[in-house]
Design a protein around this motif. Structure first.
Motif, PDB file in Angstrom:
ATOM      1  N   ASP A  16       2.019  -5.540  -2.723  1.00 18.24           N
ATOM      2  CA  ASP A  16       0.768  -4.843  -2.973  1.00 18.24           C
ATOM      3  C   ASP A  16       0.909  -3.398  -2.496  1.00 18.24           C
ATOM      4  N   LYS A  17       0.840  -2.463  -3.413  1.00 19.82           N
ATOM      5  CA  LYS A  17       0.956  -1.049  -3.046  1.00 19.82           C
ATOM      6  C   LYS A  17      -0.266  -0.554  -2.285  1.00 19.82           C
ATOM      7  N   GLY A  18      -1.367  -1.261  -2.396  1.00 17.17           N
ATOM      8  CA  GLY A  18      -2.531  -0.939  -1.582  1.00 17.17           C
ATOM      9  C   GLY A  18      -3.531   0.007  -2.200  1.00 17.17           C
ATOM     10  N   ARG A  19      -3.183   0.691  -3.265  1.00 23.00           N
ATOM     11  CA  ARG A  19      -4.090   1.594  -3.976  1.00 23.00           C
ATOM     12  C   ARG A  19      -3.725   1.560  -5.452  1.00 23.00           C
ATOM     13  N   GLY A  20      -4.640   2.016  -6.272  1.00 21.63           N
ATOM     14  CA  GLY A  20      -4.423   2.059  -7.714  1.00 21.63           C
ATOM     15  C   GLY A  20      -3.473   3.167  -8.139  1.00 21.63           C
ATOM     16  N   ARG A  21      -3.084   3.134  -9.388  1.00 21.95           N
ATOM     17  CA  ARG A  21      -2.099   4.101  -9.908  1.00 21.95           C
ATOM     18  C   ARG A  21      -2.563   5.545  -9.820  1.00 21.95           C
ATOM     19  N   LEU A  22      -3.852   5.792 -10.023  1.00 21.75           N
ATOM     20  CA  LEU A  22      -4.362   7.159  -9.952  1.00 21.75           C
ATOM     21  C   LEU A  22      -4.175   7.737  -8.549  1.00 21.75           C
ATOM     22  N   VAL A  23      -4.525   6.968  -7.529  1.00 17.94           N
ATOM     23  CA  VAL A  23      -4.356   7.433  -6.144  1.00 17.94           C
ATOM     24  C   VAL A  23      -2.877   7.591  -5.819  1.00 17.94           C
ATOM     25  N   GLN A  24      -2.049   6.665  -6.265  1.00 20.12           N
ATOM     26  CA  GLN A  24      -0.603   6.786  -6.046  1.00 20.12           C
ATOM     27  C   GLN A  24      -0.063   8.073  -6.675  1.00 20.12           C
ATOM     28  N   ALA A  25      -0.460   8.344  -7.907  1.00 18.49           N
ATOM     29  CA  ALA A  25       0.007   9.546  -8.610  1.00 18.49           C
ATOM     30  C   ALA A  25      -0.487  10.812  -7.913  1.00 18.49           C
ATOM     31  N   LEU A  26      -1.737  10.797  -7.477  1.00 18.03           N
ATOM     32  CA  LEU A  26      -2.278  11.953  -6.768  1.00 18.03           C
ATOM     33  C   LEU A  26      -1.513  12.190  -5.469  1.00 18.03           C
TER      34      LEU A  26
END
Length: 178
Positions: free
Chosen positions: A13-23
């Motif tokens: 589980d990366k813990g956050r969604g793709r948008l937050v990861q990309a940001l």
């Protein structure tokens, strides 16, 4: 026989969604790691992305943090330039910890016995007053004890008791600085 086509991210589980990861990756690679970014701003950016950071923390340039939301840092801790916190799982640094230049804390690994090479990740904890010296590596699932020292260029693959020096030649007690 290893079959890398069977590898999946199951159980991770990366813990956050793709948008937050990309940001985060955009901020990390354009501002956070830059030499001109003030240390106080680095702390503020980590906090903005969910890291729990104490007071008086110094973070130098070229530091990489995979997921800020999986990072906890105590008071008056130093993180040296080029350090890499590869935290697929939580990393906890106590107070008065020194993570020296180009040190690596790596919470991720793979099960070499499994054909699909699945993840075998585990947290890393570094207790108060410990020192991870330049280019030292601390592997997944390891705890570094209070005031312990991981010598420059060494790899730590098992827990290190408090007040212990880990070198390529072995382990020995260190004086309590308190």
């Amino acid at each position: 026989m290893r079959d890398l086509t069977a590898f999946t991210l199951a159980g991770y589980d990366k813990g956050r969604g793709r948008l937050v990861q990309a940001l985060w990756f955009a901020v990390l690679n354009t501002l956070f790691m830059a030499w001109f970014c003030p240390a106080r701003l680095r702390v503020a950016l980590l906090r903005a992305f969910g890291a729990r950071i104490g007071t008086g923390v110094l973070i130098r340039h070229r530091v990489r943090v995979l997921w800020p939301w999986k990072l906890t840092v105590g008071d008056h801790t130093w993180i040296g330039e080029g350090a890499w916190i590869l935290n697929l799982e939580p990393v906890t640094l106590g107070s008065h910890v020194c993570l020296s230049q180009e040190a690596l804390l790596c919470t991720g690994s793979h099960d070499h016995r499994a054909a699909d090479f699945r993840y075998r990740n585990a947290p890393v904890t570094v207790a108060d007053g410990a020192w991870i010296a330049a280019r030292a590596t601390v592997l997944a699932g390891v705890s570094v004890g209070r005031h312990a020292v991981v010598a420059a260029g060494t790899v730590l693959d098992r827990d290190l008791p408090e007040l212990t020096l880990h070198t390529a030649a072995g382990r020995r007690p260190v004086e309590d600085p308190a």
